[in-house]
Scaffold this motif. Structure first.
Motif, short mmCIF file in Angstrom:
data_model
loop_
_atom_site.label_atom_id
_atom_site.label_comp_id
_atom_site.label_asym_id
_atom_site.label_seq_id
_atom_site.Cartn_x
_atom_site.Cartn_y
_atom_site.Cartn_z
N GLY A 1 0.83 -1.19 0.00
CA GLY A 1 0.00 0.00 0.00
C GLY A 1 0.86 1.24 0.00
N ARG A 2 0.36 2.29 -0.56
CA ARG A 2 1.16 3.52 -0.70
C ARG A 2 0.43 4.70 -0.10
N HIS A 3 1.19 5.56 0.47
CA HIS A 3 0.67 6.83 0.96
C HIS A 3 1.42 7.91 0.20
N LYS A 4 0.73 8.97 -0.12
CA LYS A 4 1.34 10.01 -0.96
C LYS A 4 2.62 10.59 -0.37
N GLU B 1 4.94 8.70 1.22
CA GLU B 1 5.97 7.66 1.24
C GLU B 1 6.69 7.63 -0.10
N LYS B 2 7.63 8.53 -0.23
CA LYS B 2 8.34 8.71 -1.50
C LYS B 2 9.04 7.44 -1.96
N SER B 3 9.61 6.67 -1.03
CA SER B 3 10.32 5.44 -1.42
C SER B 3 9.36 4.40 -2.00
N LEU B 4 8.14 4.32 -1.45
CA LEU B 4 7.16 3.38 -2.00
C LEU B 4 6.64 3.83 -3.35
N LEU B 5 6.48 5.14 -3.52
CA LEU B 5 6.06 5.65 -4.83
C LEU B 5 7.14 5.39 -5.88
N LYS B 6 8.40 5.55 -5.50
CA LYS B 6 9.49 5.24 -6.41
C LYS B 6 9.52 3.76 -6.75
N GLU B 7 9.32 2.92 -5.75
CA GLU B 7 9.29 1.47 -5.97
C GLU B 7 8.18 1.10 -6.97
N MET B 8 7.01 1.70 -6.79
CA MET B 8 5.89 1.45 -7.70
C MET B 8 6.25 1.90 -9.12
N ARG B 9 6.86 3.06 -9.23
CA ARG B 9 7.27 3.59 -10.53
C ARG B 9 8.30 2.66 -11.18
N ALA C 1 -1.19 8.75 -9.63
CA ALA C 1 -1.24 8.98 -11.07
C ALA C 1 -0.05 9.80 -11.57
N GLU C 2 0.53 10.62 -10.72
CA GLU C 2 1.71 11.40 -11.11
C GLU C 2 2.95 10.54 -11.18
N ASN C 3 2.90 9.35 -10.58
CA ASN C 3 4.06 8.47 -10.54
C ASN C 3 4.00 7.30 -11.50
N THR C 4 2.83 6.91 -11.91
CA THR C 4 2.68 5.80 -12.84
C THR C 4 1.35 5.95 -13.57
#
Length: 175
Positions: free
Chosen positions: A60-63, A65-73, A104-107
């Motif tokens: 799960g991601r929270h806006k 959590e930059k490291s998780l957003l990067k991982e998703m990307r 949506a801004e990340n993927t």
């Protein structure tokens, strides 16, 4: 199903339990913390085995959590999926807008699934999430089991949201 969620304890076991009764294979490695590597390995394994649909379950991601957003990307860039589906908890309310926007801004998001509509939550934030990501809601979930997922019906969803139940019937009466 590839379980690349090694952030939440028990995620792998939970997914295995959900998939076993419907005979869907699960790939994962709870001891490996590299979600990108797990996603790539699992996808390659299932592609070699000629599966038509491969679902990658991520943490799960929270806006914030930059490291998780990067991982998703990174997962999205390596796998290049046909569709990225954002799963929104029906309980988060209007913060769903910011969450969906960050996602949506990340993927590239293709659609949304709204979960946890079995309690007091009506899922109103899901509509703002769909607006933020500029994608449709495809499914809603009102329980923990696989059969608790249903195709999204806008009229019945809005009826539930405003507390009128059968919106179709109400619209017929108004006409």
């Amino acid at each position: 199903v590839v379980t690349a969620d090694n952030f939440r304890p028990g995620a792998y076991e939970q997914l295995k339990q959900l998939c076993k009764p419907i005979q869907v294979p699960v790939y994962g490695d709870p001891s490996n913390k590299n979600a990108v590597k797990i996603a790539v390995e699992g996808t390659n394994k299932f592609l070699k085995e000629k599966y038509n649909v491969i679902i990658i379950d991520t943490a799960g991601r929270h806006k914030e959590e930059k490291s998780l957003l990067k991982e998703m990307r990174d997962i999205s860039n390596k796998i290049r999926p046909d569709e990225v589906i954002l799963v929104i908890d029906g309980n988060i309310g209007q913060t769903a807008y910011d969450q969906a926007k960050a996602f949506a801004e990340n993927t590239p998001v293709g659609s949304i699934i709204v979960t946890k509509l079995d309690g007091t939550s009506k899922g109103g934030g899901a509509l703002s999430a769909a607006a933020a990501a500029k994608v449709p809601i495809k499914f809603i979930g009102d329980g923990e089991d696989i059969d608790a997922i249903e195709e999204f019906n806008p009229r019945s969803f809005v009826g539930r949201l405003i507390g009128v139940g059968d919106l179709e019937g109400l619209l017929k009466e108004v006409r």
